[in-house]
Design a protein around this motif. Structure first.
Motif, short mmCIF file in Angstrom:
data_model
loop_
_atom_site.label_atom_id
_atom_site.label_comp_id
_atom_site.label_asym_id
_atom_site.label_seq_id
_atom_site.Cartn_x
_atom_site.Cartn_y
_atom_site.Cartn_z
N LEU A 1 0.81 -1.00 0.17
CA LEU A 1 0.09 -0.09 -0.11
C LEU A 1 0.79 1.39 0.10
CD1 LEU A 1 -2.77 -0.99 2.36
CD2 LEU A 1 -2.64 -1.26 -0.03
N ARG A 2 0.42 2.40 -0.67
CA ARG A 2 1.02 3.67 -0.81
C ARG A 2 0.27 4.85 -0.15
NH1 ARG A 2 4.16 0.17 -1.16
NH2 ARG A 2 5.83 -0.39 -2.87
N LYS A 3 0.71 5.96 0.13
CA LYS A 3 0.09 7.10 0.76
C LYS A 3 -0.89 7.44 -0.41
CE LYS A 3 0.60 11.43 3.14
NZ LYS A 3 1.88 12.34 3.65
N GLY A 4 -1.90 7.98 0.04
CA GLY A 4 -3.03 8.16 -0.98
C GLY A 4 -3.90 7.06 -1.71
N ASP A 5 -3.65 5.98 -1.55
CA ASP A 5 -4.34 4.73 -1.93
C ASP A 5 -6.00 4.83 -1.13
OD1 ASP A 5 -2.21 4.03 -3.52
OD2 ASP A 5 -1.99 1.92 -2.39
N ARG A 6 -6.70 4.60 -1.90
CA ARG A 6 -8.23 4.17 -1.59
C ARG A 6 -8.40 2.75 -0.79
NH1 ARG A 6 -11.86 5.62 -6.35
NH2 ARG A 6 -9.91 4.31 -7.19
N VAL A 7 -8.97 2.81 0.18
CA VAL A 7 -9.27 1.30 0.97
C VAL A 7 -10.75 1.40 1.32
CG1 VAL A 7 -9.00 -0.03 2.82
CG2 VAL A 7 -7.07 1.17 1.80
N PHE A 8 -11.55 0.58 0.68
CA PHE A 8 -12.91 0.45 1.01
C PHE A 8 -13.08 -0.91 1.73
CE2 PHE A 8 -13.78 2.45 -3.49
CZ PHE A 8 -13.54 3.95 -2.70
N ILE A 9 -14.25 -0.49 2.74
CA ILE A 9 -14.61 -1.64 3.53
C ILE A 9 -16.10 -1.71 3.55
CG2 ILE A 9 -14.38 -2.39 6.14
CD1 ILE A 9 -11.97 -0.77 6.45
N ASP A 10 -16.45 -3.26 3.68
CA ASP A 10 -18.19 -3.40 3.62
C ASP A 10 -18.60 -2.90 2.27
OD1 ASP A 10 -20.29 -4.49 4.56
OD2 ASP A 10 -20.56 -2.93 6.00
N ASP A 11 -18.26 -3.41 1.22
CA ASP A 11 -18.70 -2.99 0.00
C ASP A 11 -18.89 -1.55 -0.23
OD1 ASP A 11 -19.17 -5.68 -0.86
OD2 ASP A 11 -21.25 -5.64 0.04
N GLY A 12 -17.80 -1.02 0.20
CA GLY A 12 -17.67 0.41 -0.04
C GLY A 12 -18.68 1.42 1.00
N ILE B 1 -12.69 -6.24 2.56
CA ILE B 1 -11.75 -4.88 2.13
C ILE B 1 -11.32 -4.75 0.49
CG2 ILE B 1 -9.82 -3.58 2.62
CD1 ILE B 1 -9.82 -5.49 5.40
N ASN B 2 -11.40 -3.69 0.06
CA ASN B 2 -10.98 -3.59 -1.53
C ASN B 2 -10.06 -2.61 -1.59
OD1 ASN B 2 -14.28 -4.22 -1.72
ND2 ASN B 2 -13.29 -5.04 -3.34
N PHE B 3 -9.22 -2.73 -2.49
CA PHE B 3 -7.86 -1.82 -2.65
C PHE B 3 -7.96 -1.33 -4.09
CE2 PHE B 3 -6.93 -4.77 0.91
CZ PHE B 3 -6.59 -3.88 1.69
N PRO B 4 -8.71 -0.45 -4.52
CA PRO B 4 -8.82 -0.17 -5.92
C PRO B 4 -7.89 0.38 -6.62
CG PRO B 4 -10.29 1.40 -4.62
CD PRO B 4 -9.78 0.20 -3.75
#
Length: 489
Positions: free
Chosen positions: A246-257, A291-294
């Motif tokens: 993971l990198r600074k600024g990456d989005r992380v979505f939990i529970d289907d966003g 958890i999604n890491f788009p």
């Protein structure tokens, strides 16, 4: 007709399209040799379609309509032959051997053959196959399973992420008995669990499996529970190796966003996530949520050790195997080898498209799949929507359908089909519209719920009403980024 210059332009553009298609297909001769012999014509058409969709032909489309010529819309399954047909109408004369074998009739026949190989026979020709997700209670409810068959179930779906082999065996046994007694065929589809990237609560709220959160809060993500501060909100992604990618600024979505975060702090053994939005009514972060890491192309194996342990049972009992979180053609090759080690005649493959990387690599995934006599694609719209953004789902799911159609690859339309009806007994207006679009796929997957029979009845009614209209769609055929990326790669 209005003017000769327009006709000359159309002739030149159509000739250029045919030439570019043939050149691109010829450049992939070595790739075509590696495919199953039953897939070669389909693969050639797929490559021709990608060559077409690498170009902007909107102006040409308009001119074709103006002059009353056949347009290139809705010709995915026989695209080169369609181009040749237009040239014939404009006066070009072909030798018989120059005409492409992939005609409209051939493409329709090929898609039908592949669909039957995957999903079996069905009673209603104009209805997609229906795949029903099994709940654990089905394992001991013969009447329910029999009713599902009598109401149109063609495929029984078992998710290996839940239950165990004993429960799966009882589910399959119920299907086999009901199928034998009713005379209604039914395929068994088993979904590999794939990497289980789900929340594990390690800090505050660990004992309850949930913790109160708020927008603007900083929470931490780590990979193990060593020296966790119990006063802080700390979670684990339940898979090793993710933190370091993971990198600074990456989005992380939990529970289907429902919970949206941004990577704000990057440390050696932990990541700081700033919660920027909570969409659910209850401000709770719960255990076991996806958890999604788009923004992150994670190097996590699609085929896990648990999946490999399931393969002997799947090879012995299933007709179809679903491959979760596929990203590259290499992932498919890994599963194929693992299956071949277990059985000479392994189940047919359904590739699940649920990540941005899978969308971008779709042509390569299809060509790798074409090493089999038949395979299918599932548009797993739940995770896919989170990965690509909800606003892009409508666009992307249609692009997947077009590209799969060009390769004569059957598609399963999955996730949240008539979901509210399934949970509460009443559908929303938007769900009815979405259900109508399901007619574009060869198979529709229904999730678990209390109103499965009602969902099947509604789906049948909606599709019967809408399926006769969808051929009237007209597409402008702007370039597809998926096609451009494949040609440039």
């Amino acid at each position: 007709m209005d003017s000769q210059p327009d006709l000359d332009y159309i002739k030149a553009q159509i000739m250029h399209l045919e030439s570019s298609m043939n050149e691109f297909v010829d450049s992939k001769a070595s790739l075509l040799k590696a495919l199953h012999e039953e897939q070669v014509v389909s693969a050639r058409n797929l490559l021709s379609y990608l060559a077409l969709r690498n170009q902007d032909i909107r102006e040409l489309q308009d001119l074709l309509h103006i002059y009353g010529l056949s347009s290139l819309a809705s010709s995915e399954g026989h695209v080169l032959r369609q181009v040749q047909a237009i040239r014939e109408r404009l006066g070009h004369i072909y030798q018989k051997e120059e005409l492409d074998h992939c005609t409209f009739a051939f493409s329709k026949l090929k898609m039908g053959e592949k669909s039957r190989l995957l999903f079996g026979q069905k009673a209603e020709a104009n209805m997609p196959y229906l795949m029903v997700t099994f709940d654990a209670e089905f394992a001991d409810d013969y009447a329910k399973v029999k009713s599902l068959l009598q109401n149109g179930m063609n495929v029984a779906r078992i998710n290996c992420a839940h239950d165990d082999e004993d429960t799966w065996s009882r589910m399959i046994n119920q299907v086999r008995i009901a199928s034998e007694q009713t005379g209604i065929p039914c395929k068994i589809y088993m979904d590999l669990a794939g990497p289980k990237i789900r929340t594990q609560i390690l800090g505050k709220g660990r004992d309850k499996g949930k913790v109160k959160i708020r927008e603007g809060q900083l929470i931490w993500m780590i990979e193990d529970d060593l020296d966790v501060d119990k006063s802080e909100t700390v979670i684990s992604p339940n898979e090793s190796g993710i933190i370091q990618q993971l990198r600074k600024g990456d989005r992380v979505f939990i529970d289907d966003g429902a919970i949206r975060c941004i990577v704000e702090k990057v440390k050696k053994e932990k990541i700081g996530l700033r919660i920027v939005r909570i969409s659910s009514k209850k401000d709770l972060l719960k255990e076991g949520k996806g958890i999604n890491f788009p923004d992150s192309f994670l190097q996590v194996p699609s085929l896990t050790d648990f999946d490999r342990a399931c393969l002997p049972f799947i090879c012995e009992n299933a007709d179809l195997v679903g491959y979760s979180f596929v990203k590259t053609a290499g992932d498919i090759a890994v599963l194929r080898q693992a299956l071949q080690e277990k059985s000479e005649s392994y189940p047919q493959l359904i590739i699940k498209i649920e990540t941005l990387e899978a969308v971008e690599n779709l042509p390569s995934l299809l060509l790798e799949g074409m090493k089999e006599q038949a395979f299918g694609v599932m548009i797993a719209r739940g995770d896919l929507a989170v990965e690509i953004g909800f606003e892009r789902l409508g666009e992307i799911q249609e692009e997947i359908l077009w590209i799969c159609e060009s390769g004569h690859v059957p598609v399963v339309w999955a996730t949240q089909v008539l979901e509210t009806l399934h949970k509460s007994g009443m559908a929303t207006r938007s769900e009815i519209t979405d259900a109508g679009h399901a007619a574009m796929a060869e198979c529709v997957m229904i999730n678990k719920g209390d109103y499965t029979i009602e969902v099947m009845e509604t789906l049948r009614d909606v599709i019967h009403r809408t399926s006769t209209h969808r051929v009237k769609k007209r597409f402008t055929l702007r370039p597809l980024k998926i096609a451009q990326k494949f040609l440039l790669g």
